[in-house]
Design a protein around this motif. Sequence first.
Motif, PDB file in Angstrom:
ATOM      1  N   ARG A   1       0.817  -1.070   0.057  1.00  0.00           N
ATOM      2  CA  ARG A   1      -0.014   0.048  -0.106  1.00  0.00           C
ATOM      3  C   ARG A   1       0.902   1.210   0.258  1.00  0.00           C
ATOM      4  NH1 ARG A   1      -4.817  -1.855   4.244  1.00  0.00           N
ATOM      5  NH2 ARG A   1      -6.158  -2.604   2.738  1.00  0.00           N
TER       6      ARG A   1
ATOM      7  N   GLY B   1       2.032   2.085  -3.252  1.00  0.00           N
ATOM      8  CA  GLY B   1       1.164   2.569  -4.297  1.00  0.00           C
ATOM      9  C   GLY B   1       0.350   1.677  -5.123  1.00  0.00           C
ATOM     10  N   ALA B   2       0.954   0.576  -5.174  1.00  0.00           N
ATOM     11  CA  ALA B   2       0.262  -0.656  -5.960  1.00  0.00           C
ATOM     12  C   ALA B   2       0.989  -1.999  -5.478  1.00  0.00           C
ATOM     13  CB  ALA B   2       0.250  -0.377  -7.473  1.00  0.00           C
TER      14      ALA B   2
ATOM     15  N   GLN C   1      -5.769  -1.251  -4.652  1.00  0.00           N
ATOM     16  CA  GLN C   1      -4.284  -0.883  -4.646  1.00  0.00           C
ATOM     17  C   GLN C   1      -3.597  -2.240  -4.939  1.00  0.00           C
ATOM     18  OE1 GLN C   1      -6.368   0.015  -2.100  1.00  0.00           O
ATOM     19  NE2 GLN C   1      -6.294   2.269  -1.750  1.00  0.00           N
TER      20      GLN C   1
END
Length: 260
Positions: A141, A144-145, A187
């Motif tokens: 997370r 960001g992905a 995410q």
Amino acid sequence: MSHSHPHPPFQPDDTRIAGRLAGRRILVTGAASGIGRAIAELFLRAGARVLALDRHRPADFAGDAELWLACEADITDPQAVERAVQSAVGTFGGLDGVVNAAGIANTDWADEVSLDDWKRVIDVNLTGTFNVCRAALPEMRAAGAGTIVNLSSGQGLQPFKQRSAYAASKAGVIAFSKSIAMEWAPQVRVNTICPGAVDTPMVRGGYTAEQLHSQVGPRYALERIGEPQEIALAALYLSSDESSFVTGITLAVDGGRSYH
């Protein structure tokens, strides 16, 4: 294995693999041997930095030693898993993905399997997968992905006798993966691979080479067992941007076992 087969095991050269995981930092469990080892090796060729985790410390990998970190940890121990994740963060600066390939087998009849053995199979195959996914989630997370690829089995889709503990654990992996694919979206993408019989130490522990050729292979539509590299290629796709619109799937990579 004869390469006269119409669909022999695919061996991609580096020109097809290079760069497909460039910049990604991925934890691979079960990385000391078998499918886990093949995944770690392929991901390194594809440009990833890899935390190779196993309860037996993985042997050194070929190539740039700065791209991989070997870690000895038991996935049934949440604290050990958390320490491994933090090792990846300290070495690589974060974590973008997970492949859970660690697992153990059991071939006892359901009325004969000991409770201790039952619990051990569930603890490694299902709870161990849970431990790794949950420990890695905050880092993915933060990045960001993220991607998670969990290894189930053809037994999780279509069990047969003398596999009750193993099949139950692997069916659990499928259901768990679908649940977190919903909970952790958008995410994190989460997918599951279900291999059939693959030429690994675990499979060879249950069969002779002749049995694999004459008894196991003919059960499959493609009339052979798989190679670890073939499962690794599926994990590569599901861990790369090429599968950007894929989450929550259960992919049988099994030579046709689950329908044949």
